[in-house]
Design an enzyme around this catalytic site. Structure first.
Site, PDB file in Angstrom:
ATOM      1  CE  LYS A  22     -45.208 -41.868 -11.330  1.00  0.00           C
ATOM      2  NZ  LYS A  22     -44.736 -41.099 -12.493  1.00  0.00           N
ATOM      3  CG  ASN A  23     -47.536 -45.422 -12.000  1.00  0.00           C
ATOM      4  OD1 ASN A  23     -47.494 -44.194 -12.068  1.00  0.00           O
ATOM      5  ND2 ASN A  23     -46.751 -46.193 -12.722  1.00  0.00           N
ATOM      6  NE  ARG A  93     -50.059 -39.922 -20.371  1.00  0.00           N
ATOM      7  CZ  ARG A  93     -50.849 -39.531 -21.362  1.00  0.00           C
ATOM      8  NH1 ARG A  93     -50.451 -38.583 -22.170  1.00  0.00           N
ATOM      9  NH2 ARG A  93     -52.030 -40.085 -21.539  1.00  0.00           N
ATOM     10  CB  CYS A 117     -43.181 -40.033 -19.867  1.00  0.00           C
ATOM     11  SG  CYS A 117     -42.275 -40.330 -18.370  1.00  0.00           S
ATOM     12  CG  ASP A 307     -43.439 -48.411 -16.199  1.00  0.00           C
ATOM     13  OD1 ASP A 307     -43.299 -47.892 -17.323  1.00  0.00           O
ATOM     14  OD2 ASP A 307     -44.307 -48.031 -15.387  1.00  0.00           O
ATOM     15  CB  VAL A 329     -46.556 -51.641 -23.564  1.00  0.00           C
ATOM     16  CG1 VAL A 329     -47.579 -50.725 -22.888  1.00  0.00           C
ATOM     17  CG2 VAL A 329     -46.707 -53.073 -23.041  1.00  0.00           C
TER      18      VAL A 329
END
EC number: 2.5.1.7
Length: 420
Positions: A22-23, A93, A117, A307, A329
């Site tokens: 997805k990213n 986002r 998120c 993640d 992070v």
């Protein structure tokens, strides 16, 4: 709202296919706005965020052709306006990623400030500052970023104050069509950034240094079409590997790559997993053993990914010994720990560190997902727990995991979706 019902204490065993990342898919879909010709993007995951990005392009008048394999052909030249509305941006986002391409190709953009998120403050000021350095005139008013430029953007030497993945991506896309050379220093090195750069190069961009902290982009006058397949999802890959490790099971994940997951694989080996790899697969076998607790510190790539820390927290909860997880992070990234504690985990929180002492087993309970990766950790906890676990608010999971219950069922898990 849908829920997941999980009956635990069954080791996972089997093979599954990993979806596209997805990213990587989201910035690559945004990058199609830069081309003068159709761009086809393949290996897209079936996820809400992908659907939202496709809808956002469609709302701007962009013509899209989607086939049954979720390949999308994008005709950016059919665009009618340059407005990304709040009702779409608030759910995702990554909508901010259309800002750079719109300004670079069409000379204007109006993009709502983002949502997504609830994990800490992820500022967009680095995107805005970078585009201003390239000559864009930007105002932020009424919740929108309004950007304009007279003629082409100009290449610039930009130092990013903090490592930002979407900031690096936005500025790299804008620089691809700018006049002259742009240098991005302290750039993000994530595989998804590299994948975007490779897609831009396939469209005719001149980019060097992607995958390092300094990216050099020589702007070109136009970008052409291409066909590009998105890279595999390293976080989905890692999540299923951790789920198998936590349950003492065995899993083979296919259509993935080990080279983008090295920090995670090292920690899984430290936890006692036997790992073998091939050109497009990874196999993990715990040989029925309980995992050993591991300590880790999150940091930007190539270090351990933020993640993946929630999934390791769940594994540590039932591991031998104790481990410390330090999150550097994002703030607010320990919201899942309270839910794990309700299932019987022994966790002490000290600032941005969580000390987790492994217990023999967790107990099923109703739990609530708070963000995407936290929800994955609760699913893993449910797979390990005695009795039934119900995970609520799983719309978070659906944002990042394609068919999670179906893939886990293929591995022998007792899991099903309870419709709202």
């Amino acid at each position: 709202m849908d829920k997941l019902l999980i009956r635990g204490r069954k080791p996972l065993d089997g093979e599954i296919r990993i979806s596209g990342a997805k990213n990587a898919a989201l910035p690559i879909l945004a990058a199609t706005l830069l081309a003068d010709e159709p761009v086809t993007v393949g290996n897209l995951p079936h996820l809400n965020d992908i659907t939202t990005m496709i809808e956002l392009l469609g709302r701007m008048g962009v013509e899209l052709l989607i086939d049954e394999k979720m390949s999308v052909e994008v005709h950016a030249n059919t665009i009618k306006h340059f407005h990304a509305p709040y009702e779409l941006v608030k759910t995702m986002r990554a909508s901010i990623l259309v800002l750079g391409p719109l300004v670079a190709h069409f000379g204007e953009a109006e993009v709502s400030l983002p949502g997504g998120c609830a994990i800490g403050t992820r500022p967009v000021n680095l995107h805005i500052h970078g585009l201003e350095m390239m000559g864009a005139d930007i105002k932020v008013e009424n919740g929108y970023i309004k950007a304009k430029t007279n003629g082409r953007l100009k290449g610039a030497h930009i130092f990013l104050d903090t490592v930002t993945v979407t900031g690096t991506e936005n500025l790299m896309m804008a620089a691809a069509l700018a006049e002259g050379k742009t240098i991005l220093e302290n750039a993000a090195r994530e595989p998804e950034v590299v994948d975007l750069a490779e897609c831009l190069i396939a469209m005719g961009a001149d980019i060097k240094g992607h995958g390092t902290a300094t990216i050099e982009i020589n702007g070109v006058e136009r970008l052409h079409g291409c066909h590009y397949n998105v890279l595999p999802d390293r976080i989905e890959t890692g999540t299923y590997l951790v789920a198998a490790a936590a349950t003492g099971g065995r899993v083979k994940v296919k259509d993935t790559r080990e080279d983008i997951l090295e920090a995670v694989l090292l920690k899984l080996e430290e936890a006692g997993a036997h790992i073998t790899t091939g050109p497009d697969w990874i196999e993990l076998d715990m040989k029925g053993k309980r995992p050993k607790a591991v300590s880790l510190r999150t940091a930007p790539y190539p270090a351990f990914p933020t993640d993946m820390q929630a999934q390791f927290a769940a594994m540590n909860a039932v591991a031998e010994g104790s481990g410390t997880i330090v999150e550097t992070v994002f703030e607010n990234r320990f919201m899942h720990l309270q839910e794990l504690i309700r299932m019987g985990a022994d966790i002490t929180l000290e600032g941005n560190a969580a000390i987790i002492k492994g217990v023999e087993h967790l107990t099923g309970a109703p739990v609530m997902a708070t963000d995407l990766r936290a929800s994955a950790s609760l699913v893993i906890a449910g797979l390990m727990a005695d009795g039934d676990t119900i995970v609520d608010r799983i719309y978070h999971i659906d944002r990042g995991y394609e068919c999670i219950e179906e893939k886990l069922q293929l591995l022998g898990a007792s899991i099903r979706r309870l419709p709202a």
